[in-house]
Scaffold this motif. Structure first.
Motif, short mmCIF file in Angstrom:
data_model
loop_
_atom_site.label_atom_id
_atom_site.label_comp_id
_atom_site.label_asym_id
_atom_site.label_seq_id
_atom_site.Cartn_x
_atom_site.Cartn_y
_atom_site.Cartn_z
N THR A 33 -1.38 4.21 4.83
CA THR A 33 -2.51 3.31 4.67
C THR A 33 -3.13 3.44 3.28
O THR A 33 -3.03 4.47 2.63
CB THR A 33 -3.61 3.59 5.71
N ASN A 35 -6.87 2.95 1.51
CA ASN A 35 -8.30 2.81 1.75
C ASN A 35 -9.05 2.67 0.43
O ASN A 35 -8.60 3.20 -0.58
CB ASN A 35 -8.82 4.05 2.50
N SER A 37 -10.56 -0.28 3.26
CA SER A 37 -10.03 -1.52 3.83
C SER A 37 -10.95 -2.70 3.54
O SER A 37 -10.59 -3.84 3.80
CB SER A 37 -9.83 -1.37 5.34
N SER A 155 -0.71 -2.03 4.73
CA SER A 155 -2.16 -1.88 4.76
C SER A 155 -2.80 -3.08 4.08
O SER A 155 -2.23 -3.65 3.15
CB SER A 155 -2.56 -0.59 4.04
N SER A 172 -8.28 2.99 11.14
CA SER A 172 -7.28 2.27 11.92
C SER A 172 -6.69 3.21 12.95
O SER A 172 -6.11 4.23 12.63
CB SER A 172 -6.16 1.75 11.01
N ASP A 176 -6.86 6.78 10.24
CA ASP A 176 -6.82 6.45 8.82
C ASP A 176 -8.21 6.49 8.21
O ASP A 176 -8.83 5.47 8.01
CB ASP A 176 -6.19 5.06 8.62
#
Length: 261
Positions: A33, A35, A37, A155, A172, A176
């Motif tokens: 992922t 970040n 988001s 992502s 998530s 995450d």
């Protein structure tokens, strides 16, 4: 006797199905992922890519494609990792690769590693997708390029004009977190991003490159601390899977015994 045999087979089937489902869930729960988001339009943003090792093999390389809407600026050097970038004809960075260097064994099973970089977000609202390619020591590659409902999703960062969402990292599946690590030295720390205008009014929390660089903590190479949430889920999943497999074997044995009689 037929009834008992039928129940035995049903028990075996259900147990095997439960085991397969739990094992699948354990692998599907942890993803590569990026970040945060959610981020502010036009801001200089500290991004963190989090890479867990899902196999019983070390991850030795990770390549991240930079979305065309985002302008890559700087990366954080990290001991034990060789970092390289690729550029297009316009000298814009299109991808960044972290690869093990020296005695570094990579990201071992049950571990994760975070890599940091700074990029400037687009001035307009957008959803940017981060395609990533995870390389294991056996040469296998996991492509994190799918849609959100796929097994290997990429992502996504939502770039918004609303200052309230700037810098927020949406977790998530509970794994995450928005961990940012690393301190980056940059001569452009006094540079400022252009003002973001929303409905004719200047946003209150425009982010500068200096802000992005100062919002860091010291990063460690080859992070040996396991992700607590992921580790607990994996442990619970393993226990349930083992019990389910035992039930499956007992059901098969019982069914075979009944059949012989």
């Amino acid at each position: 006797m037929k009834k008992t045999s039928w129940l035995s087979k049903l028990t075996s089937t259900v147990a095997a199905g439960a085991a397969a489902f739990m094992l699948f869930a354990s692998f599907a729960s942890a993803h590569v992922t990026v970040n945060p988001s959610n981020a502010q339009t036009g801001a200089w943003q500290m991004y963190t890519i989090k890479v867990p090792s899902e196999k019983e093999l070390p991850t030795t390389k990770i390549t991240l494609k930079v979305p065309k809407e985002v302008t890559f600026k700087q990366y954080q050097p990290l001991t034990g990792w060789k970092i390289s970038t690729e550029k297009n004809d316009s000298k814009e960075v299109t991808s960044i690769t972290w690869e093990v260097d020296g005695d570094n064994q990579g990201i071992l099973a049950g571990q994760f590693q975070q890599f940091n970089f700074v990029a400037q977000n687009p001035k307009n609202e957008a959803e940017v997708a981060w395609d990533a390619f995870q390389y294991y020591s056996d040469g296998s590659i996991v492509e994190w390029t799918g849609q959100p409902d796929d097994n290997n999703p990429h992502s996504i960062t939502t770039i918004s004009e609303d200052p309230a969402v700037a810098g927020n990292a949406a977790a998530s599946d509970g794994h995450d977190s928005a961990g940012t690590a690393g301190s980056t030295s940059g001569s452009a720390s006094n540079d400022t991003a252009s003002d973001t205008v929303t409905d004719g009014k200047k946003a209150n929390d425009d982010t500068t490159l200096g802000d992005a660089l100062s919002d860091t903590v010291t990063g460690q190479p080859n992070n040996t601390d396991t992700d607590t949430g992921t580790l607990k889920l994996q442990q619970a999943t393993l226990i349930v899977s083992i019990l389910a497999l035992i039930m499956s074997f007992l059901g098969i044995a019982l069914a075979t015994r009944r059949k012989k009689r």
